[in-house]
Design a protein around this motif. Structure first.
Motif, PDB file in Angstrom:
ATOM      1  N   UNK A  76       0.836  -1.194   0.000  1.00 52.51           N
ATOM      2  CA  UNK A  76       0.000   0.000   0.000  1.00 52.51           C
ATOM      3  C   UNK A  76       0.872   1.246   0.000  1.00 52.51           C
ATOM      4  N   UNK A  77       0.501   2.220  -0.824  1.00 54.30           N
ATOM      5  CA  UNK A  77       1.263   3.470  -0.872  1.00 54.30           C
ATOM      6  C   UNK A  77       0.353   4.662  -1.086  1.00 54.30           C
ATOM      7  N   UNK A  78       0.906   5.842  -0.927  1.00 51.91           N
ATOM      8  CA  UNK A  78       0.166   7.086  -1.134  1.00 51.91           C
ATOM      9  C   UNK A  78       1.154   8.178  -1.526  1.00 51.91           C
ATOM     10  N   UNK A  79       0.693   9.108  -2.311  1.00 59.07           N
ATOM     11  CA  UNK A  79       1.542  10.206  -2.762  1.00 59.07           C
ATOM     12  C   UNK A  79       0.647  11.285  -3.346  1.00 59.07           C
ATOM     13  N   UNK A  80       1.248  12.376  -3.756  1.00 66.89           N
ATOM     14  CA  UNK A  80       0.511  13.408  -4.480  1.00 66.89           C
ATOM     15  C   UNK A  80       1.452  14.058  -5.480  1.00 66.89           C
ATOM     16  N   UNK A  81       0.865  14.604  -6.530  1.00 66.15           N
ATOM     17  CA  UNK A  81       1.621  15.323  -7.544  1.00 66.15           C
ATOM     18  C   UNK A  81       1.170  16.778  -7.499  1.00 66.15           C
ATOM     19  N   UNK A  82       2.125  17.688  -7.392  1.00 68.35           N
ATOM     20  CA  UNK A  82       1.773  19.108  -7.375  1.00 68.35           C
ATOM     21  C   UNK A  82       1.653  19.624  -8.795  1.00 68.35           C
ATOM     22  N   UNK A  83       1.030  20.780  -8.939  1.00 65.83           N
ATOM     23  CA  UNK A  83       0.870  21.388 -10.262  1.00 65.83           C
ATOM     24  C   UNK A  83       2.222  21.772 -10.853  1.00 65.83           C
ATOM     25  N   UNK A  84       3.264  21.795 -10.014  1.00 65.48           N
ATOM     26  CA  UNK A  84       4.617  22.091 -10.490  1.00 65.48           C
ATOM     27  C   UNK A  84       5.369  20.828 -10.899  1.00 65.48           C
ATOM     28  N   UNK A 113      -3.670  14.355  -4.890  1.00 60.40           N
ATOM     29  CA  UNK A 113      -3.301  13.206  -4.040  1.00 60.40           C
ATOM     30  C   UNK A 113      -3.923  11.905  -4.547  1.00 60.40           C
ATOM     31  N   UNK A 114      -3.224  10.803  -4.319  1.00 63.31           N
ATOM     32  CA  UNK A 114      -3.768   9.508  -4.727  1.00 63.31           C
ATOM     33  C   UNK A 114      -3.239   8.405  -3.816  1.00 63.31           C
ATOM     34  N   UNK A 115      -4.073   7.381  -3.625  1.00 60.84           N
ATOM     35  CA  UNK A 115      -3.686   6.149  -2.953  1.00 60.84           C
ATOM     36  C   UNK A 115      -3.468   5.086  -4.021  1.00 60.84           C
ATOM     37  N   UNK A 116      -2.666   4.095  -3.712  1.00 61.96           N
ATOM     38  CA  UNK A 116      -2.443   3.017  -4.675  1.00 61.96           C
ATOM     39  C   UNK A 116      -1.977   1.761  -3.961  1.00 61.96           C
ATOM     40  N   UNK A 117      -2.152   0.635  -4.622  1.00 63.96           N
ATOM     41  CA  UNK A 117      -1.536  -0.592  -4.114  1.00 63.96           C
ATOM     42  C   UNK A 117      -0.857  -1.305  -5.275  1.00 63.96           C
ATOM     43  N   UNK A 134      -5.339  11.790   4.236  1.00 66.30           N
ATOM     44  CA  UNK A 134      -5.441  11.787   5.689  1.00 66.30           C
ATOM     45  C   UNK A 134      -5.953  10.430   6.141  1.00 66.30           C
ATOM     46  N   UNK A 135      -6.028  10.238   7.446  1.00 69.46           N
ATOM     47  CA  UNK A 135      -6.391   8.925   7.996  1.00 69.46           C
ATOM     48  C   UNK A 135      -7.805   8.512   7.600  1.00 69.46           C
ATOM     49  N   UNK A 136      -8.749   9.459   7.642  1.00 70.40           N
ATOM     50  CA  UNK A 136     -10.138   9.113   7.329  1.00 70.40           C
ATOM     51  C   UNK A 136     -10.310   8.749   5.851  1.00 70.40           C
ATOM     52  N   UNK A 137      -9.650   9.512   4.944  1.00 73.20           N
ATOM     53  CA  UNK A 137      -9.760   9.183   3.519  1.00 73.20           C
ATOM     54  C   UNK A 137      -9.056   7.865   3.211  1.00 73.20           C
ATOM     55  N   UNK A 138      -8.006   7.552   3.967  1.00 71.11           N
ATOM     56  CA  UNK A 138      -7.307   6.276   3.772  1.00 71.11           C
ATOM     57  C   UNK A 138      -8.197   5.097   4.162  1.00 71.11           C
ATOM     58  N   UNK A 139      -8.841   5.191   5.318  1.00 69.87           N
ATOM     59  CA  UNK A 139      -9.749   4.122   5.758  1.00 69.87           C
ATOM     60  C   UNK A 139     -10.911   3.969   4.777  1.00 69.87           C
ATOM     61  N   UNK A 140     -11.432   5.101   4.302  1.00 70.45           N
ATOM     62  CA  UNK A 140     -12.533   5.071   3.332  1.00 70.45           C
ATOM     63  C   UNK A 140     -12.094   4.382   2.048  1.00 70.45           C
ATOM     64  N   UNK A 141     -10.880   4.680   1.588  1.00 70.83           N
ATOM     65  CA  UNK A 141     -10.366   4.044   0.369  1.00 70.83           C
ATOM     66  C   UNK A 141     -10.183   2.543   0.565  1.00 70.83           C
ATOM     67  N   UNK A 197       3.385   5.445   7.751  1.00 67.77           N
ATOM     68  CA  UNK A 197       2.824   6.761   7.504  1.00 67.77           C
ATOM     69  C   UNK A 197       1.799   7.090   8.583  1.00 67.77           C
ATOM     70  N   UNK A 198       1.720   8.350   8.933  1.00 66.04           N
ATOM     71  CA  UNK A 198       0.785   8.777   9.980  1.00 66.04           C
ATOM     72  C   UNK A 198      -0.651   8.406   9.633  1.00 66.04           C
ATOM     73  N   UNK A 199      -0.973   8.392   8.341  1.00 63.87           N
ATOM     74  CA  UNK A 199      -2.333   8.058   7.905  1.00 63.87           C
ATOM     75  C   UNK A 199      -2.697   6.602   8.169  1.00 63.87           C
TER      76      UNK A 199
END
Length: 437
Positions: free
Chosen positions: A179-187, A209-213, A235-242, A264-266
């Motif tokens: 399980x992983x998570x990351x985000x891509x900025x507009x830059x 932001x995106x989650x992935x496995x 965040x933790x809640x969006x992670x559990x929801x995913x 990860x804290x999430x």
């Protein structure tokens, strides 16, 4: 060819690009630097020169780029982060020394051996900082001046336990999901969850932001697949929801799989608080703990009786995580990556591939449109399969070294001494010819 210097201090450390990343380097310049680095490395090998840190110094001297820039290019050539390269170099150096010499190395010996890794550059102070951050202790005999390097027992045990479990799961051909998570900025920056949190509090920058496995099918040696979900926030809640609504409800995860999570804290939302001390725990908290572990009790029991029950029948120091509980209820096993090998995961490889792909698009198109499809197409499965093979070899190598170290632990000459304080490294009267940041 111009004579190659083997003195690490022979290059000036000043330059206009000393504080810059390598993002400003175009693809042609990057390829040229790679060729120069490889050429100098080959020349030094012919001279049987073991001080291969000179690769970076000589490349800097011949090209005019700052040594730190060359170091970053060298790291990128290995498709690994600087942090992971440092971990591998330090850990292998420490373990090899213990196994060969049957004693712990001192700081000078560690520094000398680490000079054989061209992607990692240390002076004594930066080495001390890195060692303490990686879970090592600096100790010395009473009256002794040179500190010895000792790995924290809890760090070594946690890694050994993880590697043994993973080896067992692989031998039984269990399906493994990272399980992983990351985000891509507009830059175009690819950020971890911690970096995303920092960026979200800063100036206006759009984040995706995106989650992935990542899934490895043990029945097919080259079968690695990925699944991504762009979300509103990391965040933790969006992670559990995913996990509950996307992964478990809609994804065909094979039964009795192994789910690998980093720290990860999430991922660390707890169900109930660990019981560390009877005087610091409320009676209601002890009851909640017993209920979660399905341990029966009666309401007329005293706090001390409840505590003894929890202490006898459960691991009172264990963290009980929400996501672990959900996954276990669905018949899966959860493995948590130890911090000392936190990047030893296919999830890390995916993040690196996305990062390289995004930077290439920015250099080619000068623009960035982040979509789920653009993230998917960033994954080059041949590279990911190759990383998976390397990952398994690395796990086996680490496990073998840990087992060998355990067998000779009683023979290791651990000094009977006190640990050094935070500022004790300031007492070192050291001058070493290594360039640093």
């Amino acid at each position: 060819m111009e004579h190659i210097s083997t003195e690490p201090g022979s290059s000036s450390s000043s330059g206009p690009d000393s504080s810059r990343s390598i993002d400003f380097i175009g693809p042609q310049t990057y390829e040229l630097l790679k060729q120069v680095i490889q050429g100098i490395h080959n020349e030094l090998n012919k001279l049987n020169d073991k001080n291969v840190n000179a690769v970076n110094v000589n490349t800097a001297r011949l090209t005019g780029f700052h040594p730190v820039t060359i170091l970053k290019v060298h790291r990128k050539m290995h498709d690994l982060s600087g942090k992971e390269l440092e971990r591998k170099a330090v850990h292998l150096t420490f373990k090899n020394f213990c196994i060969v010499h049957k004693r712990y190395p001192n700081c000078y010996e560690m520094l000398k051996k680490l000079s054989e890794y061209p992607q990692v550059v240390y002076d004594m102070q930066s080495l001390v900082r890195s060692l303490t951050g990686m879970g090592y202790l600096l100790r010395r005999r009473p009256g002794g001046k040179i500190p010895f390097v000792v790995e924290r027992p809890e760090v070594a045990f946690e890694r050994l336990l993880y590697l043994k479990k993973m080896a067992g799961y692989r031998s039984h051909k269990r399906s493994i999901y990272y399980i992983g998570e990351a985000s891509v900025s507009s830059k175009g920056e690819v950020l971890t969850s911690e970096e995303t949190l920092v960026y979200s509090k800063g100036p206006e920058t759009r984040l995706f932001p995106f989650f992935y496995f990542v899934f490895h099918n043990p029945d097919h040696k080259t079968a690695v697949s990925c699944s991504f979900s762009i979300v509103e926030d990391l965040n933790a809640s969006s992670f559990i929801k995913w996990i509950t609504k996307d992964v478990l409800a809609t994804t065909a995860i094979l039964d009795n799989s192994v789910i690998v999570l980093d720290n990860s804290e999430n991922h660390n939302e707890t169900i109930c608080t660990p019981l560390t001390d009877i005087n610091k725990s409320l009676k209601s908290e002890i009851k909640e703990w017993l209920e979660h572990h399905l341990v029966p009790y009666t309401n007329d029991m005293s706090k001390r009786q409840l505590w003894k029950l929890a202490e006898k029948l459960t691991d009172i120091h264990e963290n009980v995580y929400v996501v672990d509980n959900i996954l276990k209820q669905h018949g899966h096993c959860v493995l948590r990556l130890p911090n000392c090998i936190n990047e030893l995961s296919l999830a890390t490889a995916v993040r690196q591939l996305v990062k390289c792909s995004v930077m290439d698009k920015i250099q080619e198109e000068q623009s960035l449109q982040v979509t789920l499809e653009s993230i998917r197409t960033a994954i080059i499965f041949n590279k990911l399969n190759g990383y998976n093979s390397s990952l398994i070899k690395e796990e086996n190598k680490l496990l073998d070294m840990d087992i060998k170290t355990e067998k000779i632990r009683d023979l290791l000459e651990e000094p009977i001494c006190c640990s050094l304080g935070e500022n004790d490294d300031k007492n070192f009267d050291i001058e070493f010819p290594f360039f640093v940041d």
